[in-house]
Write a protein that holds these residues in place. Structure first.
Motif, mmCIF file in Angstrom:
data_model
loop_
_atom_site.group_PDB
_atom_site.id
_atom_site.type_symbol
_atom_site.label_atom_id
_atom_site.label_comp_id
_atom_site.label_asym_id
_atom_site.label_seq_id
_atom_site.Cartn_x
_atom_site.Cartn_y
_atom_site.Cartn_z
ATOM 1 N N ILE A 181 0.763 -1.199 -0.146
ATOM 2 C CA ILE A 181 0.050 0.115 0.125
ATOM 3 C C ILE A 181 0.800 1.313 -0.084
ATOM 4 C CG2 ILE A 181 -1.582 1.173 1.502
ATOM 5 C CD1 ILE A 181 -2.785 -1.349 2.202
ATOM 6 N N LEU A 182 1.831 1.231 0.973
ATOM 7 C CA LEU A 182 2.812 2.330 0.902
ATOM 8 C C LEU A 182 3.587 2.639 -0.255
ATOM 9 C CD1 LEU A 182 4.038 1.536 4.633
ATOM 10 C CD2 LEU A 182 2.837 3.743 3.812
ATOM 11 N N GLN A 183 4.143 1.466 -1.112
ATOM 12 C CA GLN A 183 4.751 1.838 -1.989
ATOM 13 C C GLN A 183 3.917 2.234 -3.293
ATOM 14 O OE1 GLN A 183 6.538 -2.148 -2.784
ATOM 15 N NE2 GLN A 183 8.344 -1.356 -1.760
ATOM 16 N N LYS A 184 2.487 1.946 -3.267
ATOM 17 C CA LYS A 184 1.582 2.452 -4.260
ATOM 18 C C LYS A 184 1.205 4.068 -4.111
ATOM 19 C CE LYS A 184 0.321 -1.969 -5.633
ATOM 20 N NZ LYS A 184 -0.850 -3.064 -5.537
ATOM 21 N N SER A 185 1.508 4.381 -2.648
ATOM 22 C CA SER A 185 0.851 5.552 -2.318
ATOM 23 C C SER A 185 1.423 6.963 -3.092
ATOM 24 C CB SER A 185 1.178 5.673 -0.702
ATOM 25 O OG SER A 185 2.444 5.959 -0.431
ATOM 26 N N THR A 186 0.616 7.995 -3.171
ATOM 27 C CA THR A 186 1.230 9.191 -3.485
ATOM 28 C C THR A 186 2.108 9.739 -2.725
ATOM 29 O OG1 THR A 186 -1.091 9.807 -4.570
ATOM 30 C CG2 THR A 186 0.510 11.512 -4.209
ATOM 31 N N PRO A 187 2.409 10.038 -1.492
ATOM 32 C CA PRO A 187 3.534 10.491 -0.940
ATOM 33 C C PRO A 187 4.767 9.541 -1.102
ATOM 34 C CG PRO A 187 1.583 9.942 0.600
ATOM 35 C CD PRO A 187 1.491 9.480 -0.650
ATOM 36 N N HIS A 188 4.709 8.263 -1.499
ATOM 37 C CA HIS A 188 6.016 7.548 -1.828
ATOM 38 C C HIS A 188 6.307 7.922 -3.171
ATOM 39 C CE1 HIS A 188 8.951 4.352 -2.178
ATOM 40 N NE2 HIS A 188 8.155 3.859 -3.010
ATOM 41 N N ARG A 189 5.426 7.905 -4.077
ATOM 42 C CA ARG A 189 5.579 8.211 -5.691
ATOM 43 C C ARG A 189 6.103 9.540 -5.838
ATOM 44 N NH1 ARG A 189 1.150 8.641 -8.276
ATOM 45 N NH2 ARG A 189 -0.187 7.959 -6.785
#
Length: 496
Positions: free
Chosen positions: A345-353
């Motif tokens: 979930i975190l890797q697909k999140s906007t903050p990560h991207r």
């Protein structure tokens, strides 16, 4: 010596007179009108030598005392200043103001202890707004402020609720040692306890400090956790909990860390991870529900403070009130996902991207508060329980899963603060526990007694740890953990 002030009339024997806490008097209000009562407390303000606001710590509210200057000696009244302690006898009357239903028309006043204005001016007792840092510098006096008296009353009610919950659910309270030779967490940041003369330390043949000559005949420390001893008790009594002080010699000056703090640690025989998660959710909801029910006045006071502070922040950084935050927990089922799912979930999140996370996200990393808060506040919009963490980032005693890579650990995540509970199913298999200890360089000999619990009738068992101050911080809405414990212990601060 106290100075007595008596009216010119109605000097009576006070023996047997009913003493009222200010909270009780204000709450009973109209039922006590015309009754003659006695109250005691400290002066918050004294306006025009006519209106005293008196507070006794039982409530955030103060009782207005109306003083008729015609019947009291003016020279004596001048000794009643902010901070002074008084005994007041008077008649309960309906209040002319809007803030409370009743006030007290003073007939007799006794000064227990004066507070000179020039001395008060040096302290936080001055009736004005002080910074939290200033309040910490005078921690012995901050109990007298409306803010800290509210926080401490709520801390009391939470303490009571903890014991009540466990007692009602068949747990036994165990006192585990504060002085220990075991590092339960393998953290290494422990306070050494010694009776050796530090100016003349005994040495062995290799020139090392000879711990055998110390008081306990070995190196000892202040405990970081009562868990290991708690496990031993649970593997005989079934369900136990510890609730006591723990210590970390971590040189961390943050709003989330203390060197001395209190931990709640239940341990349960025959409980596996699922049941452990069920207990954690029910326990937290029960505690929060208790204070919402029993601390309505203090929560209202803190909620108003919280809303005022939020208005000073940029609009995008504002959060709801304290009550909204508490109901966020009470009104939602805790979402349960594996660590691996959380990473996806975190890797697909906007903050990560967009590279907005300060800390990297990859499988095997120990999640940071920013990651935990994203999952709670942005993605699920509910409290979250993460489970099945990588074995490499968790303690040796956590049960290894069949994949050989993860352990049956679980963390409960809350809005605003991230992790509030950390726990696991414990490794009950003797041979696997030995391998984990060796991998993490845990001294088998030092924990021989702990290994005995696996050799002699071991069973599946689980438990968790809840940092009490972190819970109080969440429930009161205080931004710094140093403001939810009476006398905080942090690096370079142990004055009181």
């Amino acid at each position: 010596m106290s100075v007595a002030l008596y009216s010119m009339v109605n000097v009576v024997n006070h023996l047997g007179m009913k003493v009222y806490a200010i909270k009780t008097l204000l709450h009973r209000g109209e039922a006590l009108v015309s009754e003659r009562v006695l109250v005691r407390g400290w002066v918050r303000t004294f306006r025009n030598q006519h209106f005293i606001m008196l507070n006794d710590g039982s409530t955030a509210q103060s009782l207005q005392i109306v003083v008729n200057m015609a019947i009291f000696d003016e020279n004596i009244l001048k000794k009643i200043n902010v901070g002074a302690s008084l005994k007041v006898i008077g008649i309960v009357v309906e209040s002319q103001g809007k803030k409370q239903d009743v006030e007290l028309s003073a007939q007799e006043i006794e000064i227990y202890g004066e507070a000179r204005p020039e001395e008060v001016q040096k302290t936080i007792l001055q009736p004005k707004r002080h910074s939290l840092e200033k309040l910490r510098e005078q921690a012995h006096l901050r109990f007298r402020t409306s803010l800290f008296s509210a926080v401490m009353r709520m801390r009391h009610h939470l303490t009571f609720a903890v014991h009540e919950y466990f007692n009602q659910h068949g747990f036994f309270y165990i006192h585990t040692p504060i002085i220990t030779a075991a590092d339960a967490e393998g953290v290494g940041d422990m306070f050494r306890v010694t009776a050796l003369d530090l100016k003349n330390l005994p040495r062995d043949a290799q020139g090392q400090v000879d711990d055998k000559q110390d008081f306990f005949g070995r190196a000892t420390y202040l405990t970081v956790s009562g868990q290991l001893e708690g496990e031993a008790a649970a593997l005989a009594l079934g369900k136990i909990y510890t609730f006591g002080p723990t210590f970390r010699a971590e040189n961390s000056n943050t709003s989330r860390h203390l060197a001395e703090f209190w931990m709640i640690e239940p341990e349960l025989a025959f409980y596996e991870l699922q049941a452990n998660m069920d207990l954690a959710e029910d326990f937290l909801k029960s505690l929060i529900g208790y204070v919402v029910k029993h601390c309505e006045e203090d929560i209202r006071f803190l909620n108003n403070r919280h809303l005022t502070e939020q208005m000073l922040k940029p609009k995008k950084e504002r959060s709801g009130g304290l009550l909204a935050c508490l109901h966020f927990v009470l009104d939602h089922r805790f979402e349960r996902i594996s660590y691996t799912e959380a990473i996806n979930i975190l890797q697909k999140s906007t903050p990560h991207r967009k590279g907005q996370f300060v800390h990297p996200v990859y499988w095997g990393v120990d999640l940071q508060s920013e990651h935990e808060r994203y999952l709670v506040e942005k993605y699920f919009k509910s409290p979250v329980i993460l489970f099945d963490y990588p074995a490499a980032v968790k303690a040796f005693y956590m049960r290894l899963n069949e994949d050989g890579k993860t352990v049956r650990a679980m963390d409960v995540l809350f809005p605003g603060i991230g992790e509030i509970i950390g726990g696991s199913q414990r490794e009950e298999r003797y041979d696997i526990l030995l391998k984990r200890m060796d991998q993490m360089r845990i001294d088998r000999q030092a924990l021989w007694w702990y290994l005995d619990t696996r050799r002699l009738g071991s069973v599946p068992h689980s438990g968790f740890g809840l940092g009490f101050e972190r819970l109080v911080q969440f429930i009161t809405g205080m931004g710094n953990i140093r403001d939810v414990i009476p006398f905080p212990r942090t690096p370079n601060h142990a004055e009181f």
